[in-house]
Design an enzyme around this catalytic site. Sequence first.
Site, PDB file in Angstrom:
ATOM      1  N   ASN A  56      56.967  17.616  44.982  1.00  0.00           N
ATOM      2  CA  ASN A  56      56.934  16.358  44.149  1.00  0.00           C
ATOM      3  C   ASN A  56      55.968  15.304  45.001  1.00  0.00           C
ATOM      4  O   ASN A  56      55.839  14.350  44.668  1.00  0.00           O
ATOM      5  CB  ASN A  56      58.031  15.876  43.758  1.00  0.00           C
ATOM      6  N   GLU A  93      60.777   9.985  48.449  1.00  0.00           N
ATOM      7  CA  GLU A  93      60.627  10.716  47.129  1.00  0.00           C
ATOM      8  C   GLU A  93      59.741   9.941  46.330  1.00  0.00           C
ATOM      9  O   GLU A  93      59.610   8.754  46.587  1.00  0.00           O
ATOM     10  CB  GLU A  93      61.820  10.911  46.435  1.00  0.00           C
ATOM     11  N   HIS A 148      56.441  14.355  48.131  1.00  0.00           N
ATOM     12  CA  HIS A 148      57.168  13.406  49.040  1.00  0.00           C
ATOM     13  C   HIS A 148      56.563  13.828  50.523  1.00  0.00           C
ATOM     14  O   HIS A 148      55.978  14.877  50.798  1.00  0.00           O
ATOM     15  CB  HIS A 148      58.596  13.652  49.022  1.00  0.00           C
ATOM     16  N   ASP A 190      63.230  12.858  59.649  1.00  0.00           N
ATOM     17  CA  ASP A 190      64.630  12.612  59.106  1.00  0.00           C
ATOM     18  C   ASP A 190      65.612  13.688  59.193  1.00  0.00           C
ATOM     19  O   ASP A 190      65.612  14.545  59.959  1.00  0.00           O
ATOM     20  CB  ASP A 190      64.160  12.829  57.416  1.00  0.00           C
TER      21      ASP A 190
HETATM   22  C1  F6R Z   1      60.675  17.439  56.589  1.00  0.00           C
HETATM   23  C2  F6R Z   1      60.256  16.888  55.396  1.00  0.00           C
HETATM   24  C3  F6R Z   1      59.803  17.395  54.155  1.00  0.00           C
HETATM   25  C4  F6R Z   1      59.086  18.529  54.245  1.00  0.00           C
HETATM   26  C5  F6R Z   1      58.639  19.069  52.961  1.00  0.00           C
HETATM   27  C6  F6R Z   1      57.783  20.188  52.898  1.00  0.00           C
HETATM   28  O1  F6R Z   1      61.093  16.830  57.727  1.00  0.00           O
HETATM   29  O2  F6R Z   1      60.769  15.803  55.609  1.00  0.00           O
HETATM   30  O3  F6R Z   1      58.992  16.128  53.622  1.00  0.00           O
HETATM   31  O4  F6R Z   1      57.830  18.369  55.177  1.00  0.00           O
HETATM   32  O5  F6R Z   1      59.890  18.800  52.150  1.00  0.00           O
HETATM   33  O6  F6R Z   1      58.819  21.226  53.100  1.00  0.00           O
HETATM   34  P1  F6R Z   1      58.384  22.644  53.535  1.00  0.00           P
HETATM   35  O7  F6R Z   1      57.465  22.495  54.658  1.00  0.00           O
HETATM   36  O8  F6R Z   1      59.720  23.614  53.894  1.00  0.00           O
HETATM   37  O9  F6R Z   1      57.664  23.220  52.288  1.00  0.00           O
END
Ligand code: F6R
Length: 246
Positions: free
Chosen positions: A134, A141, A136, A67
């Site tokens: 959450n 989301e 995701h 992303d």
């Molecule tokens: C990263 C992404 C997100 C993260 C998630 C966890 O490219 O798309 O889904 O993997 O938000 O983030 P961290 O690892 O920073 O807790």
Amino acid sequence: MHIHVFSSEAELAEAAARRIVDRVRHDAEAVVGLATGSSPVAVYAAWGGQARAAGLDQSGVRGFALDEYLGLEPEDPRSYHAVIRRDAVAGAGLNPDLVRIPDGSGAPGAAAEYERAIRDAGGVDVQVLGIGRNGHLGFNEPGAAADSRTRIVELAEETIADNARFFEREDDVPTRAITQGLGTIFEARELLVIAVGNAKAAAVAAAIEGEETELVPASLLRNHANVHWFIDGAAAGDLSAVPASD
Ligand code: F6R
């Protein structure tokens, strides 16, 4: 679904990296899906360390990021272009020319073109994933469709609050992003989900033991034939049955 629980992040990172390095050993042009965020940073460093120690030629390894924020220039240090260059490309020792990141400029057709590029590469062999508090995956989301494809999405308030740590002010966090869809992600042949720390415990338990629902995107991972969870004791804290440690 395989659940591996570790007492330290370092052990977790080495074990997850081993799966990626094994894949690259078998296929010098392996396609690896790359997540940003804090969770995979140690995995990328361990991957790079193991590859160097084994004298592995990684110049043909291909990468696709999950992303990118909408509206940040690729040179902006907070953009996922910059994060992938720093954490994944430099950490794992990849050829930057073979690592693609979704175009966050909002250009029409960018999402479809990204899907095409993944298809043309033969699909993703191993996908590294983090999980949001959450539930995701990528920026899919709660409520995202299980068959969604790469597209522009609105970020949830919780995600904006969580990611504010990388920005000066919460108001600076972009509110939209381009993300691979859940359908895109689930086509990867192997998924490695990394979760560290007790902030992730509730999301991990909901994903592994809770109801399977689009309201918890990571709960849909159960439909995938080859998912490996790499979690530390804190992230495993809300599971009712903690599997024996690896
Ligand atoms: C990263 C992404 C997100 C993260 C998630 C966890 O490219 O798309 O889904 O993997 O938000 O983030 P961290 O690892 O920073 O807790």
